[in-house]
Design a protein around this motif. Structure first.
Motif, PDB file in Angstrom:
ATOM      1  N   ARG A  62      -3.685  18.607  11.694  1.00  0.00           N
ATOM      2  CA  ARG A  62      -2.572  19.087  12.073  1.00  0.00           C
ATOM      3  C   ARG A  62      -1.385  19.974  10.880  1.00  0.00           C
ATOM      4  O   ARG A  62      -1.592  20.771  11.402  1.00  0.00           O
ATOM      5  N   ASP A  66      -1.200  23.388   9.256  1.00  0.00           N
ATOM      6  CA  ASP A  66       0.441  24.404   9.214  1.00  0.00           C
ATOM      7  C   ASP A  66       0.935  24.092   8.392  1.00  0.00           C
ATOM      8  O   ASP A  66       2.120  24.969   8.009  1.00  0.00           O
ATOM      9  N   VAL A 113     -11.125  20.715  13.915  1.00  0.00           N
ATOM     10  CA  VAL A 113      -9.994  20.782  15.123  1.00  0.00           C
ATOM     11  C   VAL A 113     -10.693  21.376  16.196  1.00  0.00           C
ATOM     12  O   VAL A 113     -10.443  21.425  17.834  1.00  0.00           O
ATOM     13  N   ILE A 126      -3.645  21.888  18.846  1.00  0.00           N
ATOM     14  CA  ILE A 126      -3.469  23.151  17.361  1.00  0.00           C
ATOM     15  C   ILE A 126      -3.502  23.812  16.859  1.00  0.00           C
ATOM     16  O   ILE A 126      -3.036  24.904  16.524  1.00  0.00           O
ATOM     17  N   SER A 129      -1.126  26.108  18.710  1.00  0.00           N
ATOM     18  CA  SER A 129      -0.383  26.678  17.315  1.00  0.00           C
ATOM     19  C   SER A 129      -0.934  27.525  16.304  1.00  0.00           C
ATOM     20  O   SER A 129      -0.213  28.287  15.655  1.00  0.00           O
ATOM     21  N   GLU A 130      -2.226  27.502  16.152  1.00  0.00           N
ATOM     22  CA  GLU A 130      -2.817  28.532  15.444  1.00  0.00           C
ATOM     23  C   GLU A 130      -2.817  29.932  15.508  1.00  0.00           C
ATOM     24  O   GLU A 130      -2.639  30.780  15.097  1.00  0.00           O
TER      25      GLU A 130
END
Length: 223
Positions: A62, A66, A113, A126, A129-130
């Motif tokens: 993560r 990020d 992931v 995750i 979030s991508e």
């Protein structure tokens, strides 16, 4: 010969490499120890179990993902990306993003992931979030070109829908590209995982990924 120094990060990277080859579920602590060239018992100085290592690996992934931005800081500086026309800017950023994700260790991190999202809620978050990161970057880029006077954007809700559809299509193409690259590595096991990152970028495939943006950009109103 001095004793080999082992750290949390080194163990996690070894785990990711082994998981890349065998999958996370099939990777044992012995596999990781063999990869590092240490005794299995040495791993317990850092992690109490494979489960603890797994959770730490997801957190490590993560943080690593990020750090990757759709619009890099050097392109934001002085609005450099807006010196290009909108199609050139999109192609440049899409190509750059794919090239980052096929590089070591981001390739292994993303593969891990993306595979584990089906088994672990944190991994799924995750990947969500991508998608949000890319979608936000696309909206930022479009608004920048609107400010430049090159395009006229639809209302906020339609813009978000357009950016989301654009993002989902792009991420699907990115996944397909990575799967093909991973298969090359698996077909050449004598070269090891490292051989994957010595391979040149598939420029033809990269161009196809970049040019699909033309369809979405064609939905916008140009000034």
């Amino acid at each position: 010969m001095g004793k080999k120094k082992i750290s949390h990060e080194l163990i996690i990277n070894a785990f990711l490499c082994c998981a890349f080859e065998k999958s996370a579920g099939s990777t044992s602590l012995q596999d990781i120890a063999d990869f590092l060239g240490i005794k299995k018992a040495s791993l317990y100085n850092h992690f109490s179990s494979k489960e603890e290592m797994y959770v730490s690996a997801v957190d490590f992934c993560r943080i690593s993902l990020d750090s990757v931005n759709f619009i890099p800081d050097d392109e934001r500086k002085n609005d450099r990306i807006y010196l290009l026309d909108i199609k050139s800017a999109f192609k440049k950023l899409l190509k750059r993003y794919v090239q980052i994700y096929e590089s070591d260790p981001i390739f292994q991190i993303y593969s891990f992931v993306n595979s584990e999202k089906y088994f672990f809620a944190k991994a799924e978050k995750i990947m969500e979030s991508e998608i949000f990161k890319v979608k936000s970057g696309i909206i930022e880029l479009l608004r920048g070109f609107e400010k430049k006077g090159e395009i006229k954007l639809p209302d906020t809700e339609l813009l978000r829908d357009l950016a989301l559809n654009f993002t989902l299509s792009f991420m699907q193409q990115l996944d397909s590209y990575i799967v093909r690259k991973k298969e090359i590595a698996r077909q050449n096991p004598e070269c090891g995982v490292g051989s994957l990152f010595a391979l040149p970028t598939d420029e033809e495939a990269l161009e196809e990924i970049a040019t699909f943006a033309d369809f979405y950009l064609g939905l916008l109103e140009y000034n």
